[in-house]
Every structure is written in structure tokens, then in C-alpha cells.
Design a protein around this motif. Structure first.
Motif, mmCIF file in Angstrom:
data_model
loop_
_atom_site.group_PDB
_atom_site.id
_atom_site.type_symbol
_atom_site.label_atom_id
_atom_site.label_comp_id
_atom_site.label_asym_id
_atom_site.label_seq_id
_atom_site.Cartn_x
_atom_site.Cartn_y
_atom_site.Cartn_z
ATOM 1 N N GLN A 44 0.823 -1.213 0.000
ATOM 2 C CA GLN A 44 0.000 0.000 0.000
ATOM 3 C C GLN A 44 0.858 1.266 0.000
ATOM 4 O OE1 GLN A 44 -2.237 -2.117 3.252
ATOM 5 N NE2 GLN A 44 -3.870 -0.774 2.504
ATOM 6 N N LEU A 45 2.005 1.162 -0.679
ATOM 7 C CA LEU A 45 2.964 2.255 -0.818
ATOM 8 C C LEU A 45 3.618 2.658 0.501
ATOM 9 C CD1 LEU A 45 1.213 4.550 -3.467
ATOM 10 C CD2 LEU A 45 2.948 2.786 -3.831
ATOM 11 N N GLN A 46 3.483 1.789 1.527
ATOM 12 C CA GLN A 46 4.102 2.051 2.822
ATOM 13 C C GLN A 46 5.201 1.012 3.059
ATOM 14 O OE1 GLN A 46 2.858 4.890 4.582
ATOM 15 N NE2 GLN A 46 1.850 5.009 2.582
ATOM 16 N N ASP A 47 6.211 1.396 3.883
ATOM 17 C CA ASP A 47 7.283 0.460 4.209
ATOM 18 C C ASP A 47 6.697 -0.822 4.791
ATOM 19 O OD1 ASP A 47 8.807 2.574 3.493
ATOM 20 O OD2 ASP A 47 9.736 2.901 5.455
ATOM 21 N N ALA A 48 7.190 -1.959 4.339
ATOM 22 C CA ALA A 48 6.740 -3.252 4.849
ATOM 23 C C ALA A 48 7.909 -3.959 5.507
ATOM 24 C CB ALA A 48 6.145 -4.095 3.724
ATOM 25 N N VAL A 49 8.528 -4.906 4.816
ATOM 26 C CA VAL A 49 9.674 -5.637 5.364
ATOM 27 C C VAL A 49 10.743 -5.734 4.289
ATOM 28 C CG1 VAL A 49 8.268 -6.954 6.994
ATOM 29 C CG2 VAL A 49 8.660 -7.856 4.695
ATOM 30 N N PRO A 50 11.977 -6.039 4.676
ATOM 31 C CA PRO A 50 13.053 -6.087 3.687
ATOM 32 C C PRO A 50 12.882 -7.222 2.676
ATOM 33 C CG PRO A 50 13.941 -5.823 5.895
ATOM 34 C CD PRO A 50 12.499 -6.173 6.046
ATOM 35 N N MET A 51 13.470 -7.019 1.528
ATOM 36 C CA MET A 51 13.550 -8.017 0.465
ATOM 37 C C MET A 51 14.774 -7.661 -0.370
ATOM 38 S SD MET A 51 10.560 -6.603 -2.128
ATOM 39 C CE MET A 51 10.641 -8.031 -3.185
ATOM 40 N N THR A 52 15.022 -8.387 -1.422
ATOM 41 C CA THR A 52 16.085 -7.992 -2.350
ATOM 42 C C THR A 52 15.470 -7.467 -3.637
ATOM 43 O OG1 THR A 52 16.329 -10.109 -3.501
ATOM 44 C CG2 THR A 52 17.563 -9.815 -1.438
ATOM 45 N N LEU A 53 16.211 -6.611 -4.285
ATOM 46 C CA LEU A 53 15.771 -6.131 -5.595
ATOM 47 C C LEU A 53 15.687 -7.301 -6.566
ATOM 48 C CD1 LEU A 53 15.027 -3.549 -7.130
ATOM 49 C CD2 LEU A 53 17.448 -3.294 -7.737
ATOM 50 N N GLY A 54 16.563 -8.281 -6.377
ATOM 51 C CA GLY A 54 16.511 -9.471 -7.212
ATOM 52 C C GLY A 54 15.208 -10.235 -7.045
#
Length: 474
Positions: free
Chosen positions: A193-203
Motif C-alpha cells: 500500500q505504498l508504505q514500508d513493509a519488510v526487507p527483500m532484495t531487488l533481485g
């Protein structure tokens, strides 16, 4: 004195005589259709595979009729040879009828009949228009109706175009998959929802796009089987009037050999003559692909937003100056163009659905609109995917520092602390971090909720995304 050469010839049909350009390989019925249907400005020649499909159908029908003794060898050979000329790419400019037309495709069928007849006449040593030797209706269209030739040719045209569409889709998926490997070590914040969630990788983000397109490759490949069922041999409404009982299946056998596709005759030719269900389903799949491409394009635009006042996690390759007034501005023009293609394809699908519903009794007179929109959707999607692949995806680079900085500053990291400090404590820490503009780590340490070394282990972004083994270091 030089003889005067007429620049027209006179041909006659049900409505009477009409002048046709002497140089034309089409005839009177095509000429009337051109006068009647000056609509889209897009002619049959715009879609070479449709012309090829029509030529294949006419060739197969001629072979079947000749084999059954319904067409003499000389005429049959001329039709086959003329059709082969079209398959070599010649005379396509003679297919001049507008794609949108009344008559359920009759004008398209007659355009093919007349061009093939006149090419055949010249191969036989006669002049164009000398139809007593090779007639568009009596010979080229023998044992046929627009109502079985046109739907069969259209299905075949989609099949002939299908491989190019899938090839473009596969190349785009490969480009995205390659980027997923390239960016496998770039840690970033995921967002909901365009809000910070949790980390991930760009990959992982690029990999998800590759996976969703992979689904469409599989489904589109399977849907092509629906198009291999044709109603050739049904003639006018599916009863097979004016055709030998053996003709339909024999013509389809020849068409399968000529086209390279294993085609089968519909079990119920009356149903097949009016039902547009296969086209509706195929168009819906094209719409689904368009929606996915548009969503990916939206994401690319958001992630590249900036460069100084936006997310700025990735850089799209610059393709042209972005403004006539703002120096240095570069816009995400390739994803923007893909968005617009997607919207057009969605509109095509709606038109196809309405046209399919508009069928009445034993025929759907709106089939030309269905065909035009499906073939145009395939053409647009193929070109859009090639453009997105070659002019955007391959040149994307990652702003690694910007991605890492946002992860370190994000309140979203607190989600990982729920199992260790409880939801209430995590909520309070998140609220303080936001209000005081401080990091989650600093506040957890300040309140003594977790030992520093455990805190850093829990909040190690690489551990959170399961991308690489836990190193125990921030």
C-alpha cells in the motif's frame, strides 16, 4: 500513333457493372467493399499472417476439390500456385479491404478469391478479369462459404502469429530473470500500500515479475489448442451445403500439412459457425498479459522516481530528453508507452466481448471486429514487450546505496521484533521512531528490550530476506 491503354476494366456482380483499376488483382466485390467501408484505415494487408492463412485455406480447399474430382486439374493447379505466390509475400498490397466491415467477413473472403483468381489467370496465360477460365466464386471458392473459410483462416492467422508473441514474452521474461540474478544481493525495503513493509532484495522483486510472466507463457501456449478446432466444411451455417461429404475433413488434412498445425474439424459445425468462445477466451488471456505488463511498468516508474526527490532505487536507461522546458529531465517513456498499449488491449477485449455477445442465430456478423482486435492486440503486445526488453529492462541499474539507506532507516524493520519483544512493545518502538526520527535499533537498545548482539542478529536484513546465509554482522 500509340494505342490508348485503358486504366480500368469493367467487372460485373449482383449489383451490376463497376470499373476496377486495370492494374488491380482484386475485383468488383473488393472494389465495392473499399467504397463501403472506409472506416479504420487498416486494411487486410496490415496483417500478413491473415493473408497467409487465407492463402493456405484456399490452397487446401483446391487440393481437396481436385482430389474429389470437383475441380479440374488445370484450375486446381492454378489456385494452388497462386496461393503459393501469396505465401511467398507477393501481392499482399492487393488486400485492400478495411479490417472493420459489414457482411461477417464476406469482403475479406472475396478479396482473397479475386486476388487468387487473377494471379492464377496470369499463371495460366490469361488476362486479369477473364473469369470464364478461373472464377473467384465457382472455382476459388468452390465448396466454401465465408462462414467457414473466414473463421478457419482467422484461427490459423492467430496460430501463425502466436509463436512470435510467445517468443517476445519469453525474451522479456529472460531479461527480468537475468536482472533478478544481477540484483540478488541488493537489499531494499518491500512495500505494501505504498508504505514500508519488510526487507527483500531487488533481485526478488525482478524475479517475481519474471515468474508472473512465466505463468502467461504456459497458459497462452495451452490456449492455442482451442484454435486448432475449425469449422471448414460447414459452408454457410454448418450443414455442409454445396460440399461433398468427404470434402471438409480432406481439406482440413491438407490444411494441416500446409500450415504445420494439427487441425481438427469441429464436432458440431452449426455450433462452431456461430460460437466465438475461443476468441473470447484467448482475448481475455491477452488482456491478462496486458494487465501484468502494465503493473510491472507502474512499478518500474515508481522505483525509478526521482532522481533526487523520489524512491530512486533503480535507474532506467535514458532514451530521450524529458521536457521542452526543464533541462536535464528524463522521463520513464518506455514503461509509459507499455501502459498505453495495455490500456488499448483492455479496450480491445471489451469490444471483443460485446461483438461476441452480439451474434444472432447461426452466425456472428461482428466477427471482423473480433478478428481485428485480437490480431492488433497480439501485434501491439509483441512490439511492447520487445521495446520493454530491449530499451528498458536490459539497461536497468540499481542504486545500491539508496536501497541500503532506506532499509537502515525504515520503521518496517520492527516487524521482525514481534516474536521477541511482543506486538505492543514493537508498536511503541515504531511510533517513537517515527515521531523522534530515530532508528529502531537505537530505541530498542535504549529501552533495554534486547541485548545489542541479538538485536543486530535479528535485524540483519540479509537474514530477513533469506537471500544469503546469516553472517551475524550488520
Amino acid at each position: 500513333m500509340e494505342p490508348v491503354v485503358a486504366d480500368v476494366r469493367i467487372e460485373t456482380d449482383l449489383l451490376g457493372p463497376l470499373a476496377v483499376p486495370a492494374s488491380a488483382y482484386y475485383g468488383v466485390q473488393t472494389r465495392r467493399a473499399c467504397d463501403n467501408f472506409n472506416l479504420s484505415g487498416v486494411t487486410l494487408a496490415h496483417f500478413p499472417q491473415l493473408i497467409n492463412a487465407l492463402a493456405m485455406v484456399k490452397q487446401a480447399c483446391a487440393l481437396a476439390n481436385t482430389e474429389l474430382g470437383l475441380l479440374d486439374q488445370k484450375r486446381g493447379d492454378a489456385i494452388v500456385a497462386a496461393s503459393h505466390v501469396l505465401l511467398q509475400g507477393q501481392f499482399h498490397q492487393q488486400f485492400v479491404v478495411d479490417m472493420i466491415q459489414g457482411g461477417a467477413g464476406t469482403s475479406t473472403n472475396m478479396n482473397a478469391n479475386e486476388v487468387i483468381a487473377n494471379i492464377g489467370l496470369e499463371l495460366m496465360g490469361y488476362e486479369r478479369g477473364q473469369y470464364q477460365h478461373l472464377h473467384p466464386n465457382n472455382d476459388v471458392n468452390r465448396a466454401q462459404s465465408t462462414n467457414d473459410v473466414y473463421p478457419t483462416a482467422v484461427r490459423l492467422a492467430i496460430l501463425l502469429s502466436h509463436s512470435d508473441l510467445l517468443a517476445a514474452l519469453s525474451r522479456l521474461q529472460t531479461a527480468l530473470r537475468n536482472k533478478s540474478h544481477e540484483f540478488a544481493d541488493v537489499i531494499k525495503m518491500g512495500r505494501t500500500q505504498l508504505q514500508d513493509a519488510v526487507p527483500m532484495t531487488l533481485g526478488q522483486e525482478f524475479g517475481a515479475w519474471a515468474s508472473t510472466l512465466g505463468e502467461d507463457i504456459r497458459v497462452l501456449a495451452s490456449l492455442s489448442e482451442l484454435l486448432k478446432e475449425v469449422n471448414l466444411g460447414g459452408t454457410a451455417i454448418g450443414t455442409g451445403i454445396n460440399a461433398d461429404p468427404c470434402y471438409g475433413k480432406l481439406a482440413i488434412e491438407h490444411l494441416s500439412r500446409i500450415s504445420g498445425f494439427t487441425l481438427i474439424q469441429s464436432e458440431d459445425l452449426i455450433e462452431a459457425s456461430s460460437d466465438m468462445g475461443a476468441f473470447v477466451l484467448f482475448s481475455s488471456m491477452l488482456k491478462r498479459l496486458a494487465i501484468k505488463l502494465s503493473k510491472i511498468s507502474n512499478d518500474l516508474r515508481l522505483l525509478s522516481m526521482g532522481p533526487r526527490a523520489g524512491i530512486n532505487e533503480i535507474n532506467l536507461p535514458a532514451q530521450q530528453p524529458g521536457s521542452s522546458i526543464m533541462p536535464g529531465k528524463v522521463n520513464p517513456v518506455i514503461p509509459e508507452a507499455v501502459n498505453q498499449v495495455a490500456y488499448q488491449v483492455m479496450g480491445h477485449d471489451l469490444a471483443i466481448c460485446m461483438a461476441a455477445e452480439a451474434g444472432q442465430l447461426q452466425l456472428n456478423a461482428m466477427e471482423p471486429l473480433i478478428i481485428y482486435n485480437i490480431l492488433e492486440s497480439m501485434r501491439l503486445l509483441k512490439r511492447a514487450m520487445m521495446m520493454l526488453d530491449e530499451r528498458c529492462i536490459r539497461g536497468i541499474t540499481a542504486n545500491r546505496d539508496a536501497c541500503a539507506d532506506m532499509v537502515h532507516r525504515s520503521i518496517g524493520l520492527v516487524t521482525a521484533l514481534n516474536p521477541y519483544i511482543g506486538y505492543e512493545n514493537a508498536t511503541r518502538i515504531a511510533s517513537r521512531a517515527l515521531k523522534e526520527n530515530r532508528s529502531v535499533i537505537d530505541l530498542v537498545e535504549e529501552e533495554g528490550l534486547l541485548p545489542a548482539d541479538e538485536l543486530r542478529r535479528i535485524l540483519e536484513p540479509r537474514r530477513l530476506v533469506n537471500a544469503i546465509p546469516d553472517t551475524g554482522a550488520w
